[in-house]
Design a protein around this motif. Structure first.
Motif, PDB file in Angstrom:
ATOM      1  N   ILE A   1       0.829  -1.207   0.000  1.00  0.00           N
ATOM      2  CA  ILE A   1       0.000   0.000   0.000  1.00  0.00           C
ATOM      3  C   ILE A   1       0.865   1.260   0.000  1.00  0.00           C
ATOM      4  CG2 ILE A   1      -1.575   1.369   1.434  1.00  0.00           C
ATOM      5  CD1 ILE A   1      -3.072  -1.201   2.052  1.00  0.00           C
TER       6      ILE A   1
ATOM      7  N   ILE B   1       2.244   1.726  -3.450  1.00  0.00           N
ATOM      8  CA  ILE B   1       1.213   2.264  -4.347  1.00  0.00           C
ATOM      9  C   ILE B   1       1.014   3.745  -4.102  1.00  0.00           C
ATOM     10  CG2 ILE B   1      -1.275   2.208  -4.837  1.00  0.00           C
ATOM     11  CD1 ILE B   1      -1.105  -0.852  -4.415  1.00  0.00           C
TER      12      ILE B   1
ATOM     13  N   PHE C   1      -7.141   3.683 -10.738  1.00  0.00           N
ATOM     14  CA  PHE C   1      -6.742   2.562  -9.884  1.00  0.00           C
ATOM     15  C   PHE C   1      -7.962   1.722  -9.527  1.00  0.00           C
ATOM     16  CE2 PHE C   1      -3.196   5.348  -9.438  1.00  0.00           C
ATOM     17  CZ  PHE C   1      -2.099   4.553  -9.090  1.00  0.00           C
TER      18      PHE C   1
ATOM     19  N   PHE D   1      -9.152  -1.594  -6.934  1.00  0.00           N
ATOM     20  CA  PHE D   1      -8.919  -2.573  -5.874  1.00  0.00           C
ATOM     21  C   PHE D   1     -10.015  -3.611  -5.984  1.00  0.00           C
ATOM     22  CE2 PHE D   1     -10.070  -3.782  -1.395  1.00  0.00           C
ATOM     23  CZ  PHE D   1      -8.992  -4.636  -1.192  1.00  0.00           C
TER      24      PHE D   1
ATOM     25  N   SER E   1      -6.141  -7.937  -5.573  1.00  0.00           N
ATOM     26  CA  SER E   1      -5.264  -7.218  -6.496  1.00  0.00           C
ATOM     27  C   SER E   1      -5.546  -5.728  -6.532  1.00  0.00           C
ATOM     28  CB  SER E   1      -5.393  -7.799  -7.908  1.00  0.00           C
ATOM     29  OG  SER E   1      -6.685  -7.576  -8.434  1.00  0.00           O
ATOM     30  N   PHE E   2      -4.489  -5.008  -6.849  1.00  0.00           N
ATOM     31  CA  PHE E   2      -4.556  -3.598  -7.207  1.00  0.00           C
ATOM     32  C   PHE E   2      -4.201  -3.511  -8.678  1.00  0.00           C
ATOM     33  CE2 PHE E   2      -3.886  -3.410  -2.673  1.00  0.00           C
ATOM     34  CZ  PHE E   2      -4.585  -2.288  -2.246  1.00  0.00           C
TER      35      PHE E   2
ATOM     36  N   ARG F   1      -3.521  -0.624 -11.864  1.00  0.00           N
ATOM     37  CA  ARG F   1      -3.464   0.743 -12.377  1.00  0.00           C
ATOM     38  C   ARG F   1      -3.738   0.668 -13.867  1.00  0.00           C
ATOM     39  NH1 ARG F   1       1.075   5.504 -11.256  1.00  0.00           N
ATOM     40  NH2 ARG F   1      -0.097   7.198 -12.270  1.00  0.00           N
TER      41      ARG F   1
ATOM     42  N   SER G   1      -1.108  -4.986 -13.018  1.00  0.00           N
ATOM     43  CA  SER G   1      -1.771  -5.709 -11.930  1.00  0.00           C
ATOM     44  C   SER G   1      -0.762  -6.124 -10.868  1.00  0.00           C
ATOM     45  CB  SER G   1      -2.482  -6.950 -12.482  1.00  0.00           C
ATOM     46  OG  SER G   1      -3.046  -7.712 -11.440  1.00  0.00           O
TER      47      SER G   1
ATOM     48  N   GLU H   1      -0.975  -8.575  -7.754  1.00  0.00           N
ATOM     49  CA  GLU H   1      -1.966  -9.556  -7.294  1.00  0.00           C
ATOM     50  C   GLU H   1      -1.392 -10.584  -6.332  1.00  0.00           C
ATOM     51  OE1 GLU H   1      -5.368 -10.879  -9.836  1.00  0.00           O
ATOM     52  OE2 GLU H   1      -4.153 -12.719  -9.940  1.00  0.00           O
TER      53      GLU H   1
ATOM     54  N   HIS I   1     -15.107  -4.855  -5.877  1.00  0.00           N
ATOM     55  CA  HIS I   1     -14.179  -4.010  -6.629  1.00  0.00           C
ATOM     56  C   HIS I   1     -14.501  -2.549  -6.356  1.00  0.00           C
ATOM     57  CE1 HIS I   1     -17.581  -4.021  -9.508  1.00  0.00           C
ATOM     58  NE2 HIS I   1     -17.137  -2.833  -9.861  1.00  0.00           N
TER      59      HIS I   1
ATOM     60  N   LEU J   1      -7.585   5.506  -1.088  1.00  0.00           N
ATOM     61  CA  LEU J   1      -6.657   4.510  -0.554  1.00  0.00           C
ATOM     62  C   LEU J   1      -6.940   4.244   0.923  1.00  0.00           C
ATOM     63  CD1 LEU J   1      -4.347   2.737  -1.520  1.00  0.00           C
ATOM     64  CD2 LEU J   1      -2.746   4.498  -0.773  1.00  0.00           C
TER      65      LEU J   1
ATOM     66  N   VAL K   1      -9.695   1.818   1.132  1.00  0.00           N
ATOM     67  CA  VAL K   1      -9.200   0.475   0.836  1.00  0.00           C
ATOM     68  C   VAL K   1      -8.536  -0.124   2.072  1.00  0.00           C
ATOM     69  CG1 VAL K   1      -7.497  -0.837  -0.485  1.00  0.00           C
ATOM     70  CG2 VAL K   1      -8.941   0.854  -1.634  1.00  0.00           C
TER      71      VAL K   1
END
Length: 222
Positions: free
Chosen positions: A101, A104, A123, A125, A141-142, A144, A162, A164, A180, A195, A198
């Motif tokens: 995190i 990111i 982005f 999540f 997974s995140f 972009r 990705s 993941e 998601h 974020l 998340v």
């Protein structure tokens, strides 16, 4: 006029009776521009207002607004960039959630060769069970996502990076409903708020007692 070459991330024709055949991502030399005005919009963004030398087949001249991101990087380097940020934080091949995190958070501040408008940089999540691997797993997974647009501003392609995690699928994880959440630069709320939401997801409490069996960084055009 002695100005350096620039990398173009988006070109929008401002004079419709000129026909633009340029594509985003190409480089041009500003010395070829007959007139050049630079607006510094802050945040590393510049807009070049240019009257391009040379006539079109229709006999008119081209006027383009050229969007340039100072220090922006090629889209294809995005996976390598986040990989380097992660390696600077941890040597583990399966990074801790907190390390990912924070990586990111840093990655989001790095600009790539896409427009800063609309949904060109976003982005995602997401989590849920997946069955397209050799063994069914629970994936977190995140992603972009970059949107490449053509000279008319229409979507040309998407590139997704990705990050993941894979967890063995047990009864507890299998009972979790897939989820998601998207964030784009055009959103009213800042990236930091997204974020934080998340980080506050209840999934992380469940995963404290789980051990990821894999982590992968990948990039593909879709």
């Amino acid at each position: 006029m002695n100005v350096p070459s620039v990398r173009i991330s988006m070109i929008t024709p401002a004079l419709v009776n000129g026909i633009s055949t340029e594509r985003p991502g190409r480089s041009t030399h500003a010395q070829t521009l007959e007139h050049l005005r630079v607006d510094n919009r802050g945040g590393g963004r510049m807009i070049l207002h240019a009257l391009v030398g040379g006539d079109t087949p229709l006999g008119s001249r081209w006027i383009w607004r050229v969007f340039v991101e100072r220090g922006s990087r090629p889209i294809d380097s995005a996976a390598d960039v986040i990989g380097s940020i992660l390696r600077a934080r941890t040597r583990s091949t399966v990074p801790a959630i907190v390390d990912l995190i924070e990586a990111i958070r840093t990655w989001e501040t790095i600009r790539f060769d896409v427009s800063m408008e609309g949904d060109s940089d976003g982005f995602l999540f997401q989590f849920g069970s997946i069955n397209w691997t050799s063994v069914q797993v629970f994936a977190v997974s995140f992603v972009r996502q970059f949107e490449l647009r053509d000279a008319d501003g229409e979507r040309e392609a998407l590139s997704q990076v990705s990050l993941e995690y894979h967890y063995p699928l047990d009864g507890e994880l299998d009972s979790i409903t897939s989820h998601h959440s998207w964030w784009f630069r055009s959103d009213a709320s800042p990236f930091s708020a997204w974020l934080t939401s998340v980080e506050q997801n209840s999934l992380w409490k469940v995963l404290r007692s789980k051990q990821a069996v894999g982590f992968e960084v990948s990039q593909e055009w879709v």
